[in-house]
Design a protein around this motif. Sequence first.
Motif, PDB file in Angstrom:
ATOM      1  N   SER A 155       0.849  -1.199   0.000  1.00  8.01           N
ATOM      2  CA  SER A 155       0.000   0.000   0.000  1.00  8.01           C
ATOM      3  C   SER A 155       0.891   1.258   0.000  1.00  8.01           C
ATOM      4  O   SER A 155       2.031   1.238   0.491  1.00  8.01           O
ATOM      5  N   SER A 156       0.331   2.391  -0.537  1.00 10.46           N
ATOM      6  CA  SER A 156       1.101   3.639  -0.651  1.00 10.46           C
ATOM      7  C   SER A 156       0.334   4.800  -0.026  1.00 10.46           C
ATOM      8  O   SER A 156      -0.688   4.601   0.641  1.00 10.46           O
ATOM      9  N   THR A 157       0.818   6.034  -0.275  1.00 11.56           N
ATOM     10  CA  THR A 157       0.212   7.220   0.330  1.00 11.56           C
ATOM     11  C   THR A 157      -1.216   7.446  -0.139  1.00 11.56           C
ATOM     12  O   THR A 157      -2.083   7.874   0.637  1.00 11.56           O
ATOM     13  N   SER A 204      -4.407   1.799  -1.166  1.00 14.29           N
ATOM     14  CA  SER A 204      -4.227   0.727  -0.171  1.00 14.29           C
ATOM     15  C   SER A 204      -4.895  -0.568  -0.668  1.00 14.29           C
ATOM     16  O   SER A 204      -5.811  -0.558  -1.516  1.00 14.29           O
ATOM     17  N   LYS A 248      -0.655   8.698   5.342  1.00 12.13           N
ATOM     18  CA  LYS A 248      -0.788   7.352   5.875  1.00 12.13           C
ATOM     19  C   LYS A 248      -2.211   7.153   6.392  1.00 12.13           C
ATOM     20  O   LYS A 248      -2.683   7.943   7.214  1.00 12.13           O
TER      21      LYS A 248
END
Length: 285
Positions: free
Chosen positions: A173-175, A178, A259
């Motif tokens: 998952s990234s900024t 997800s 996040k």
Amino acid sequence: MRDDAHDDDRVRRKLRGAAQAHRPDRERMRARIERGMAEGERRPERRSKATRHVGSASWLRVVSATAAVAGVFAVVGYGVAAVLRDEEPSPQSVATSTTPAPPTAAPDPDRTPDAPARTDDPPDRTPDAPPRRPSGTPPTPPKSPGTSGTSGTPKSVPADRLLWADGSVDPGSSTYWSQSDITVKARKPLTALTVEVRVAGSGEVADTGNWRSLPEGDFDVSATERDGFLVYRWTLKDGRTVPVGEHVFAGQFNHPGGKRDAGGDTYAVHAGTSDERAVWRGDFA
């Protein structure tokens, strides 16, 4: 010549008519012959020569008469054959008589008719009727096919008898994106399975896809927004089976930058076999 031919035809017609009309009295001639023979037999064996001579003469007369009659028949038959030899014999019908059937004896009014055969069945029950049930006894309910005294509904059992499950945020998952993973370990072959993931933040998250490690054709899949959640659901189709082992179900979505906290996300796994069912619930904390 014409008159002679005409006379010949007339003679032929008369002879033909006489021949057809003639009916010899055979019975009378046979009686005369038998009577003459009988008279000869009645004479005594010991007789004089003169008597024998007279008897012989009588016998000769009988024989001569018989021969004469036979000769007449022969001449008449020959003449008739000569007249009719060029004519086709007319078909004759033969009268036949049938022997009358013996009269049927009239029924005797004084005779008592035969009594019917006696049976062992009671008078109030026919041979094919079912046995009578004693009064006050309730009827036996019919048995339903395919049942053995149970309702057929699977019983609820502790979840860990059928499976084990865990929810986690995928490390990839990234900024802004997800992936939520549900790992299911089946302890028995499952004939029923529904996996549901609820992602909190409806209106802020948007579906981007999903996948599962089991065959795609074995499941019906949906992704909808409901009650403030983005809901992913995988449902096993009828007739399909989930084998024993570890299987993964994943939902993918976009979210606001930074996040993301998955503390409000939950999941539920409904599993079952032919005679057991269980539910496993969890979250991503």
